[in-house]
Design a protein around this motif. Structure first.
Motif, PDB file in Angstrom:
ATOM      1  N   SER A  22      53.179  -8.227 117.563  1.00  0.00           N
ATOM      2  CA  SER A  22      52.127  -9.092 117.063  1.00  0.00           C
ATOM      3  C   SER A  22      51.344  -8.406 115.944  1.00  0.00           C
ATOM      4  CB  SER A  22      51.168  -9.479 118.201  1.00  0.00           C
ATOM      5  OG  SER A  22      50.526  -8.322 118.703  1.00  0.00           O
ATOM      6  N   GLU A  23      51.418  -7.080 115.887  1.00  0.00           N
ATOM      7  CA  GLU A  23      50.827  -6.306 114.813  1.00  0.00           C
ATOM      8  C   GLU A  23      51.823  -5.240 114.378  1.00  0.00           C
ATOM      9  OE1 GLU A  23      47.210  -4.591 116.032  1.00  0.00           O
ATOM     10  OE2 GLU A  23      46.200  -6.489 116.462  1.00  0.00           O
ATOM     11  N   LYS A  24      51.805  -4.953 113.101  1.00  0.00           N
ATOM     12  CA  LYS A  24      52.650  -3.859 112.635  1.00  0.00           C
ATOM     13  C   LYS A  24      52.109  -2.546 113.161  1.00  0.00           C
ATOM     14  CE  LYS A  24      54.140  -6.130 108.372  1.00  0.00           C
ATOM     15  NZ  LYS A  24      54.083  -6.104 106.875  1.00  0.00           N
ATOM     16  N   PRO A  25      52.981  -1.584 113.469  1.00  0.00           N
ATOM     17  CA  PRO A  25      52.481  -0.290 113.958  1.00  0.00           C
ATOM     18  C   PRO A  25      51.789   0.486 112.846  1.00  0.00           C
ATOM     19  CG  PRO A  25      54.848  -0.205 113.603  1.00  0.00           C
ATOM     20  CD  PRO A  25      54.450  -1.634 113.415  1.00  0.00           C
ATOM     21  N   ASN A  26      50.834   1.284 113.222  1.00  0.00           N
ATOM     22  CA  ASN A  26      50.208   2.216 112.286  1.00  0.00           C
ATOM     23  C   ASN A  26      51.095   3.447 112.128  1.00  0.00           C
ATOM     24  OD1 ASN A  26      47.666   0.670 112.183  1.00  0.00           O
ATOM     25  ND2 ASN A  26      47.460   1.347 114.312  1.00  0.00           N
ATOM     26  N   VAL A  27      50.830   4.224 111.098  1.00  0.00           N
ATOM     27  CA  VAL A  27      51.571   5.470 110.850  1.00  0.00           C
ATOM     28  C   VAL A  27      50.569   6.601 110.625  1.00  0.00           C
ATOM     29  CG1 VAL A  27      53.218   6.676 109.384  1.00  0.00           C
ATOM     30  CG2 VAL A  27      53.486   4.214 109.792  1.00  0.00           C
ATOM     31  N   PHE A 112      53.363   1.366 101.251  1.00  0.00           N
ATOM     32  CA  PHE A 112      52.741   0.741 102.417  1.00  0.00           C
ATOM     33  C   PHE A 112      51.570  -0.155 102.017  1.00  0.00           C
ATOM     34  CE2 PHE A 112      55.346   3.634 104.795  1.00  0.00           C
ATOM     35  CZ  PHE A 112      55.567   2.957 105.991  1.00  0.00           C
ATOM     36  N   SER A 113      50.823   0.225 101.000  1.00  0.00           N
ATOM     37  CA  SER A 113      49.751  -0.653 100.513  1.00  0.00           C
ATOM     38  C   SER A 113      50.313  -1.978 100.025  1.00  0.00           C
ATOM     39  CB  SER A 113      48.972   0.031  99.381  1.00  0.00           C
ATOM     40  OG  SER A 113      48.217   1.108  99.851  1.00  0.00           O
ATOM     41  N   ARG A 114      51.432  -1.922  99.324  1.00  0.00           N
ATOM     42  CA  ARG A 114      52.056  -3.162  98.831  1.00  0.00           C
ATOM     43  C   ARG A 114      52.520  -4.062  99.965  1.00  0.00           C
ATOM     44  NH1 ARG A 114      56.499  -3.936  96.689  1.00  0.00           N
ATOM     45  NH2 ARG A 114      57.481  -1.870  96.843  1.00  0.00           N
ATOM     46  N   HIS A 115      52.733  -3.475 101.131  1.00  0.00           N
ATOM     47  CA  HIS A 115      53.224  -4.248 102.271  1.00  0.00           C
ATOM     48  C   HIS A 115      52.139  -4.489 103.313  1.00  0.00           C
ATOM     49  CE1 HIS A 115      57.080  -3.137 100.438  1.00  0.00           C
ATOM     50  NE2 HIS A 115      57.576  -4.179 101.070  1.00  0.00           N
ATOM     51  N   PHE A 206      47.389   0.789 109.312  1.00  0.00           N
ATOM     52  CA  PHE A 206      47.138   1.873 108.373  1.00  0.00           C
ATOM     53  C   PHE A 206      48.316   2.830 108.263  1.00  0.00           C
ATOM     54  CE2 PHE A 206      44.906   3.254 112.355  1.00  0.00           C
ATOM     55  CZ  PHE A 206      45.662   4.375 112.659  1.00  0.00           C
ATOM     56  N   PHE A 207      48.437   3.398 107.066  1.00  0.00           N
ATOM     57  CA  PHE A 207      49.271   4.567 106.812  1.00  0.00           C
ATOM     58  C   PHE A 207      48.282   5.673 106.503  1.00  0.00           C
ATOM     59  CE2 PHE A 207      51.223   7.586 103.910  1.00  0.00           C
ATOM     60  CZ  PHE A 207      52.434   7.856 104.512  1.00  0.00           C
TER      61      PHE A 207
END
Length: 562
Positions: A22-27, A112-115, A206-207
């Motif tokens: 449901s949410e992309k994972p952080n890195v 990652f910002s672009r995505h 976040f990355f």
């Protein structure tokens, strides 16, 4: 979203995939500088104390056969952040600037910002610059292009190691400081800022990249980190062997012994230096612990991918060498550990992997399309099954296109530009004490590894003059001091800003000027020289205008207009 569900499905039960997806994972992307295998989980030194490296390794997958793309900071970090190996990018050494060679390359935070990610960082991640346009936020402020927060620097340096000559790196020194972590600043400030980002709310995934600078030189850390390593108990690294050069080819024998190790031994500082390196690793471990504690006590513990890596290893006497820059395993093998939410814990993978593969790996884990042109290898299959088939070798580039090391699961091969070779069976000889390259019984293995060499590597581009460091101009109408040349040759570019020609003279060790010709008005002259040389500039009437003292690297020398 289907891609992300599939990737996460590698690690977690189907019931938890939908919640995670449901949410992309952080890195959380953690760099440690100049760290070899002297951490507990890699067994590199019996006296090391690294509980936080070890707990991170136990919570994810530890790669015990990971190798850097190059054994120096700039090409290694460029390969990691761009996903492009040196033999494709042309970034081969520290004297280059990444943006001179790769002006348009997109590095990981920008991708990652672009995505849809918020990309932020702190500390050293690239080689002494930030690349401000690639980050949403940075500490210190990205506009300054200086990745280092204020760091305590003791007065009256050097403290422990006297300067042996103009060839010596100014930061090669060590000391136990009478200062707290907070007063020391540096990595303490970096990890404080990173910890704050891990604790606060975010409206985007976040990355977040954290650059821990120690154990990079100088090895100045608070004295409490020295206490676990009493000087009288200090042992050399297990890879040290005094008579370990006899079976090396001429190029290996030249690569091994260097002035640093000889100088350190002559000054009676070898044990002190090993102690300081262990203390600096212990300090870096404590800084890592601050970051892990912030993550684990905050709201992102269960949906953050953690990746930790070191840019290259470090010699402390192995092969009679000090520092980095070599193709031997102590210098190319690095810590690498990856923890994925819901993934394996305590897993160990001994397949040969390259840090260049991290970009592709992290994009896969986040369900994002890998950019065109980066490494095609993703470590996701090995995160799923550490024993999975892995038909790849790890290539480490040694500063020029035709010098490299190749690491497979059981073997290592080093190739020098003149054709010299080394071959090691690392299962039976992990410290590379026996070079098998000349033994007929291993001819087939030698041929097999030769075939893995990089194909059509790009040449090394010349560093633009504008990007070279600048030597200090010493104006003087008096005679210049004599040269004290000491070290290998490199070029310096002399730039004449006068409207009249000037004469370039080398000062002999006895103080006599020897002319090397004229430099035209507004002209340049590239001159081979050595550390410790002094070059005098004279006008058309042979009257001195001033001089330059040569340091330890290629530079530019600007002769200012009157």
């Amino acid at each position: 979203m289907k891609t992300l569900c599939f990737i996460l499905g590698i690690f977690v039960a189907a019931s938890s995939v939908c919640a995670a997806a449901s949410e992309k994972p952080n890195v959380l992307f953690i760099s440690v500088d100049d760290l070899n295998d002297w951490i507990g989980c890699l067994g590199g030194h019996p006296q090391t104390k690294t509980p936080n490296f070890d707990r991170l390794a136990k919570s994810g997958t530890l790669f015990t056969n990971a190798h850097c793309a190059a054994p120096q900071c700039n090409p290694s970090r460029t390969a990691i952040l761009t996903g492009i190996p040196p033999y494709r990018s042309g970034v081969y050494h520290n004297g280059q600037k990444m943006r001179d060679v790769l002006p348009d390359a997109e590095i990981m935070p920008k991708f990652f910002s672009r995505h849809g990610y918020w990309s932020a960082g702190s500390g050293k991640l690239l080689h002494y610059f930030i690349d401000a346009a690639s980050w949403d936020d940075y500490f210190p402020a990205k506009e300054k292009e200086n990745p280092f927060p204020p760091t305590f620097d003791p007065p009256n340096r050097p403290i422990s190691l006297p300067v042996g000559g103009p060839w010596q790196y100014v930061e090669t020194d060590w000391a136990a400081l009478e200062a707290s972590d907070e007063v020391c600043g540096g990595d303490w400030s970096v990890t404080k800022w990173i910890g704050g980002q891990l604790q606060r709310p975010h409206d985007k995934p976040f990355f977040l990249a954290c650059g821990i600078y120690r154990p990079h030189e100088p090895w100045f850390v608070p004295k409490e980190y020295f206490k676990p390593f009493p000087l009288e108990s200090i042992q050399p690294g297990p890879g040290y062997k005094e008579d370990d050069l006899d079976d090396l080819p001429p190029s290996g024998q030249k690569m091994g012994p260097n002035r640093y190790f000889e100088h350190i031994q002559k000054q009676g500082q070898w044990k002190h230096a090993i102690q300081a390196y262990l203390a600096s690793i212990h300090y870096a471990d404590a800084m890592l612990g601050r970051v892990l504690d912030a993550l684990e006590s905050g709201p992102y513990r269960d949906n953050t991918i953690v990746v930790l890596w070191s840019d290259h290893g470090w010699h402390l006497g192995e092969k009679q060498h000090w520092q980095k820059y070599t193709g031997w395993r102590i210098c190319t093998r690095v810590p690498l550990m990856i923890r994925v939410p819901g993934g394996k814990s305590g897993a160990i993978c001994d397949q040969p992997v390259s840090l260049t593969d991290l970009f592709h790996t992290v994009t896969d884990l986040c369900g994002l399309p890998a950019p065109q042109g980066i490494s095609r290898n993703s470590l996701v299959p090995l995160l799923r099954n550490p024993d999975a088939a892995w038909p790849h070798a790890a290539v480490t580039q040694l500063g020029v296109p035709d010098e490299y090391a190749i690491s497979t699961k059981a073997w290592r091969y080093i190739h020098y530009r003149n054709g010299d070779e080394e071959l090691y069976d690392i299962v039976n000889d992990p410290h590379e004490w026996t070079n098998l390259a000349a033994m007929p019984a291993h001819a087939a293995k030698l041929a097999e590894l030769r075939a893995l060499a990089p194909e059509n590597p790009v040449p090394v581009p010349q560093v633009p003059v504008a990007s070279l460091p600048e030597l200090k101009w010493h104006p003087s109408r008096d005679s210049a001091p004599p040269s004290k040349p000491d070290g290998g040759t490199f070029d310096v570019v002399f730039i004449n800003q006068h409207t009249q020609p000037v004469e370039l003279c080398w000062m002999s060790p006895t103080g006599e000027p020897k002319s090397y010709g004229m430099i035209k008005p507004k002209g340049q002259k590239r001159q081979s020289t050595r550390p410790g040389a002094v070059w005098q500039i004279r006008d058309g009437k042979q009257q001195p205008l001033g001089h330059f003292k040569i340091g330890d690297r290629t530079s530019k020398a600007i002769i200012p207009a009157p």
